[in-house]
Enzyme design. Structure first.
Site, mmCIF file in Angstrom:
data_model
loop_
_atom_site.group_PDB
_atom_site.id
_atom_site.type_symbol
_atom_site.label_atom_id
_atom_site.label_comp_id
_atom_site.label_asym_id
_atom_site.label_seq_id
_atom_site.Cartn_x
_atom_site.Cartn_y
_atom_site.Cartn_z
ATOM 1 C CG ASN A 179 -7.904 -6.071 -1.529
ATOM 2 O OD1 ASN A 179 -7.925 -6.906 -2.419
ATOM 3 N ND2 ASN A 179 -7.537 -4.819 -1.742
ATOM 4 C CB VAL A 180 -7.354 -10.221 4.123
ATOM 5 C CG1 VAL A 180 -7.337 -10.357 5.647
ATOM 6 C CG2 VAL A 180 -8.627 -10.841 3.557
ATOM 7 C CG ASP A 186 -4.230 -1.987 -1.349
ATOM 8 O OD1 ASP A 186 -5.219 -1.893 -2.092
ATOM 9 O OD2 ASP A 186 -4.308 -2.112 -0.101
ATOM 10 C CG HIS A 187 -6.312 1.720 -0.799
ATOM 11 N ND1 HIS A 187 -7.400 2.495 -1.132
ATOM 12 C CD2 HIS A 187 -6.807 0.579 -0.287
ATOM 13 C CE1 HIS A 187 -8.512 1.836 -0.823
ATOM 14 N NE2 HIS A 187 -8.171 0.677 -0.326
ATOM 15 C CG HIS A 198 -10.410 -2.372 -1.100
ATOM 16 N ND1 HIS A 198 -9.165 -1.797 -1.037
ATOM 17 C CD2 HIS A 198 -10.565 -2.753 -2.395
ATOM 18 C CE1 HIS A 198 -8.597 -1.810 -2.232
ATOM 19 N NE2 HIS A 198 -9.447 -2.390 -3.075
ATOM 20 N N GLY A 199 -11.490 -3.933 2.845
ATOM 21 C CA GLY A 199 -12.037 -3.984 4.197
ATOM 22 C C GLY A 199 -12.588 -5.346 4.564
ATOM 23 C CB SER A 204 -0.914 0.026 1.228
ATOM 24 O OG SER A 204 -0.140 0.252 2.392
ATOM 25 C CB THR A 246 -7.034 -5.101 9.813
ATOM 26 O OG1 THR A 246 -6.802 -3.814 9.244
ATOM 27 C CG2 THR A 246 -7.152 -4.965 11.323
ATOM 28 C CG HIS A 279 -10.044 0.237 4.527
ATOM 29 N ND1 HIS A 279 -10.371 1.256 3.674
ATOM 30 C CD2 HIS A 279 -9.641 -0.784 3.734
ATOM 31 C CE1 HIS A 279 -10.167 0.878 2.421
ATOM 32 N NE2 HIS A 279 -9.731 -0.360 2.442
#
Length: 284
Positions: free
Chosen positions: A227-228, A83-84, A205-206, A50, A230, A177
């Site tokens: 997407n993973v 990413d992002h 996402h999130g 990211s 956290t 997120h």
């Protein structure tokens, strides 16, 4: 095995109705754990860096080149993704560095400006055969993605994809997120309508805040790239805390980080199998 293009992995997953795990790299131990998980399960994986991760390391090249090298040396099928990136220049640099895909995130911009900047990134990526992911809607903090008016509109999404030429679209369907509890409720009906309206793979996402069963239902409704970050970080840091509690006198950071790496790899492998076996014609 050499790097696998992100587009190849996405197309295969979409065709089979399966989910494809895309997991964030924070440091070398994360990348090593994710690649080991892919090798253990025989599933493909996307390693993601990211813009925040690049900021933490101070520059794109050191962490990017290390991640590309780890991916390239793996016996698994591994793609590397940015990413992002809200900074379009960062996305262009990642394309030139050899990433298989980049996400330019212009979701905070007005629609016309988001389209114009995304098209510029897509044009640069096309010459290198690199896929561009974009975002429409807001996938923000715990409240943002559940507030009225921020979820992705199917008609606007179809127009956005047509005008930009992106190869994947991140959609706001109720996830958020940085959630450490898996209690988010994603809108399966909206996912199905987006899948019908948009001709490219949909990205969630999130996903850390979404439970296993609901992610599987989301994949069956039309999500492809999951997407993973956290959730895997929770495994990593939890294992480190446990190791330090059990070994209070340790001073070798390699032993500490290895505990985190091992725990993250176990959970990443479980998720890869979960997503990869969640096809519309399969049972889990």
């Amino acid at each position: 095995m050499t790097l696998t293009p992100t587009r190849t992995l996405l197309d295969e997953a979409a065709e089979a109705g399966r989910g494809l795990g895309a997991f964030n790299v924070l440091h070398l131990e994360t990348a090593e754990a994710l690649v080991a998980a892919a090798e253990r399960t025989g599933r493909p994986v996307i390693l993601q860096l990211s813009e925040n991760c690049v900021g933490y390391h101070g520059a794109l090249e050191p962490i990017a080149l290390a991640t590309l090298s780890i991916a390239d040396a793996s016996s698994a099928r591994v793609a590397v993704h940015l990413d992002h990136a809200e900074d379009a220049q960062l996305a262009l640099r990642a394309i030139d560095l050899g990433f298989g895909s980049v996400m330019y995130d212009g979701a905070k911009l007005e629609f016309a400006e988001n389209v114009a900047t995304t098209r510029r990134v897509v044009a640069h990526a096309a010459s290198a055969g690199v896929l561009v992911e974009a975002e429409l809607g807001e996938i923000g903090g715990k409240d943002g993605a559940h507030a009225p008016g921020v979820r992705t509109d199917p008609d606007e999404a179809a127009r956005f994809v047509a005008e930009t030429g992106v190869g994947a679209l991140a959609v706001a369907v109720g996830s958020s997120h940085a959630m450490v509890e898996r209690v988010a409720a994603i809108d399966l009906d909206l996912i199905a309508r987006l899948r019908s309206a948009v001709p490219v793979p949909l990205v969630l996402h999130g996903s850390s805040g979404v439970g296993d069963e609901l992610i599987v239902e989301g994949i069956r409704a039309g999500l492809v790239k999951i997407n993973v970050s956290t959730h895997l970080n929770v495994q990593f840091t939890g294992a480190i805390r446990a190791y330090l509690d059990a070994h209070p006198t340790t001073v070798d950071s390699r032993k500490v980080l290895a505990a985190g790496r091992d725990a993250l790899g176990v959970e990443a492998a479980r998720l890869l199998d979960l997503f990869g076996s969640a096809g519309r014609d399969r049972t889990v």
